[in-house]
Write an enzyme that holds these catalytic residues in place. Structure first.
Site, mmCIF file in Angstrom:
data_model
loop_
_atom_site.group_PDB
_atom_site.id
_atom_site.type_symbol
_atom_site.label_atom_id
_atom_site.label_comp_id
_atom_site.label_asym_id
_atom_site.label_seq_id
_atom_site.Cartn_x
_atom_site.Cartn_y
_atom_site.Cartn_z
ATOM 1 N N HIS A 9 -6.531 5.215 6.847
ATOM 2 C CA HIS A 9 -5.822 4.797 5.633
ATOM 3 C C HIS A 9 -5.048 5.981 5.066
ATOM 4 C CE1 HIS A 9 -4.832 2.260 2.269
ATOM 5 N NE2 HIS A 9 -5.390 3.089 1.408
ATOM 6 N N HIS A 14 -3.359 1.081 -4.914
ATOM 7 C CA HIS A 14 -2.817 -0.123 -5.558
ATOM 8 C C HIS A 14 -3.131 -0.083 -7.046
ATOM 9 C CE1 HIS A 14 -1.681 -2.719 -2.099
ATOM 10 N NE2 HIS A 14 -2.479 -1.897 -1.455
ATOM 11 N N TYR A 29 -9.059 -9.316 2.773
ATOM 12 C CA TYR A 29 -10.196 -8.524 3.263
ATOM 13 C C TYR A 29 -11.066 -7.963 2.142
ATOM 14 C CZ TYR A 29 -7.182 -4.413 2.433
ATOM 15 O OH TYR A 29 -6.371 -3.487 1.876
ATOM 16 N N GLU A 30 -10.542 -7.946 0.926
ATOM 17 C CA GLU A 30 -11.349 -7.470 -0.199
ATOM 18 C C GLU A 30 -12.436 -8.479 -0.561
ATOM 19 O OE1 GLU A 30 -8.837 -5.443 -3.454
ATOM 20 O OE2 GLU A 30 -7.406 -6.622 -2.305
ATOM 21 N N ALA A 48 2.640 -2.092 4.091
ATOM 22 C CA ALA A 48 2.471 -1.039 5.086
ATOM 23 C C ALA A 48 1.990 -1.734 6.349
ATOM 24 C CB ALA A 48 1.429 -0.040 4.603
ATOM 25 N N MET A 80 -2.180 -6.651 7.185
ATOM 26 C CA MET A 80 -3.276 -7.460 6.639
ATOM 27 C C MET A 80 -2.861 -8.179 5.360
ATOM 28 S SD MET A 80 -6.225 -4.571 7.071
ATOM 29 C CE MET A 80 -6.308 -3.517 8.548
ATOM 30 N N SER A 81 -1.580 -8.461 5.201
ATOM 31 C CA SER A 81 -1.125 -9.079 3.941
ATOM 32 C C SER A 81 0.118 -9.920 4.184
ATOM 33 C CB SER A 81 -0.813 -7.970 2.913
ATOM 34 O OG SER A 81 0.333 -7.235 3.296
ATOM 35 N N ASN A 116 2.371 3.864 10.735
ATOM 36 C CA ASN A 116 1.661 4.450 11.895
ATOM 37 C C ASN A 116 1.994 3.624 13.125
ATOM 38 O OD1 ASN A 116 -0.202 2.498 10.238
ATOM 39 N ND2 ASN A 116 -0.904 2.349 12.370
ATOM 40 N N SER A 164 0.822 -1.214 0.000
ATOM 41 C CA SER A 164 0.000 0.000 0.000
ATOM 42 C C SER A 164 0.853 1.260 0.000
ATOM 43 C CB SER A 164 -0.885 0.053 1.249
ATOM 44 O OG SER A 164 -1.839 -0.963 1.215
ATOM 45 N N HIS A 172 -5.880 -8.489 -1.472
ATOM 46 C CA HIS A 172 -5.971 -8.717 -0.029
ATOM 47 C C HIS A 172 -7.149 -9.643 0.260
ATOM 48 C CE1 HIS A 172 -3.891 -4.824 -0.400
ATOM 49 N NE2 HIS A 172 -3.230 -5.203 0.673
HETATM 50 N N1 HPA Z 1 -2.894 -2.303 11.482
HETATM 51 C C1 HPA Z 1 -3.134 -3.183 10.493
HETATM 52 N N2 HPA Z 1 -2.729 -2.982 9.249
HETATM 53 C C2 HPA Z 1 -2.058 -1.854 8.966
HETATM 54 C C3 HPA Z 1 -1.785 -0.891 9.956
HETATM 55 C C4 HPA Z 1 -2.227 -1.132 11.283
HETATM 56 O O1 HPA Z 1 -2.028 -0.329 12.209
HETATM 57 N N3 HPA Z 1 -1.100 0.118 9.336
HETATM 58 C C5 HPA Z 1 -0.972 -0.239 8.041
HETATM 59 N N4 HPA Z 1 -1.548 -1.423 7.815
#
Ligand code: HPA
Length: 274
Positions: A247, A61, A85-86, A113, A211-212, A235, A30, A83
């Protein structure tokens, strides 16, 4: 048609578009897609054109395969990933990595990310993935095993190649980045974690959460590829800072470190196919 035949159909399609025999593969996470623009003599193929590739839906993406060279080394770059989650089936999430494997790469760099949990991590850090924890709630290898893709019970005791970890750490030092490393933990998402969940993940030994990456790493090891991973810490994880997660923060931080990320990949990629 079984999954193996679908993979080989995609491989044949890509070979007709480009004669390049990539040795290294890269998955751009990402907000990190811009690296694809640094590939020389590039042939870009939108995923929509490749047989059996799914549509890409996440903002940030691009969804194309870029074949070309980096520092003279032949590389296949997946600019954008699927992903779980998609809503994609997990077989579709890992499909592009299997295609690169059958296209002939020997080394794969997975980037993402991620939220920082480890005390030493700050937004903007590029963390070398040392190991992972699969808490996605599923395994991409579940179901009948196809020996042409790998063994039934693949070893996962060294998913992230130690020599590759060293290559990334020394490249970070060479360009003046503080070397960071840690354990990446994958959840299915798409909601971010609660502070209580982050305290749990910290207790489990996670340094970064995302998440990947984990399904792709498992399938790449299944295929016998050597794997490397880099998490861009976009983050601090939930509850570690008082700020809500967004995001937008993820893509803004990725944008801020883009130049370091590009420099690092330019140094690392030629060494992944040797
Ligand atoms: N949590 C889960 N997935 C993420 C995060 C997070 O804080 N930051 C970027 N992808």
């Amino acid at each position: 048609m079984d999954q193996y035949d679908r993979i080989m159909e995609a491989v044949e399609f890509i070979r007709r578009r480009s004669p390049l025999a990539p040795r290294a593969g890269v998955v751009l996470g990402s907000g990190l897609g811009e690296f694809a623009g640094r590939v020389a003599d590039a042939v870009a193929i939108p995923y929509a054109e490749i047989p059996h590739f799914r549509k890409v839906s996440v903002a940030g993406h691009a969804g194309r395969l870029v074949l070309g060279t980096v520092g003279g080394a032949p590389v296949a770059v997946l600019q954008g990933r699927y992903h779980y989650y998609e809503g994609h089936a997990i077989e579709d999430v890992v499909f592009p990595v299997r295609v690169l494997g059958k296209l002939g790469i020997s080394g794969l760099l997975l980037t993402n990310a991620a939220g920082g949990i480890g005390k030493a991590l700050r937004p903007g850090d590029l963390m070398v993935i040392r190991d992972h924890i699969n808490l996605m709630g599923l395994n991409p290898l579940r179901g009948a095993n196809d020996e042409r893709l790998g063994p039934r019970f693949p070893d996962m005791s060294a998913v992230y190649d130690p020599a590759f970890q060293e290559v990334i750490a020394s490249s970070q030092a060479a360009i003046g980045l503080r070397p960071k490393q840690g354990v990446y933990l994958a959840l299915s998402g798409p909601s971010y974690e609660t502070p209580a969940e982050i305290r749990m993940l910290a207790a489990l030994g996670a340094d970064a959460v995302g998440m990947s990456t984990v399904p792709e790493a498992i399938c790449a090891r299944h295929l016998g590829l050597r794997v490397a991973g880099i998490s861009c810490i976009t983050n601090l994880a939930a509850g570690i800072s008082a700020k809500p997660l967004s995001h937008q923060e993820v893509t803004e931080t990725a944008e801020r470190v883009k130049n370091d990320f590009i420099k690092l990949l330019q140094m690392v990629i030629p060494k992944l196919g040797e």
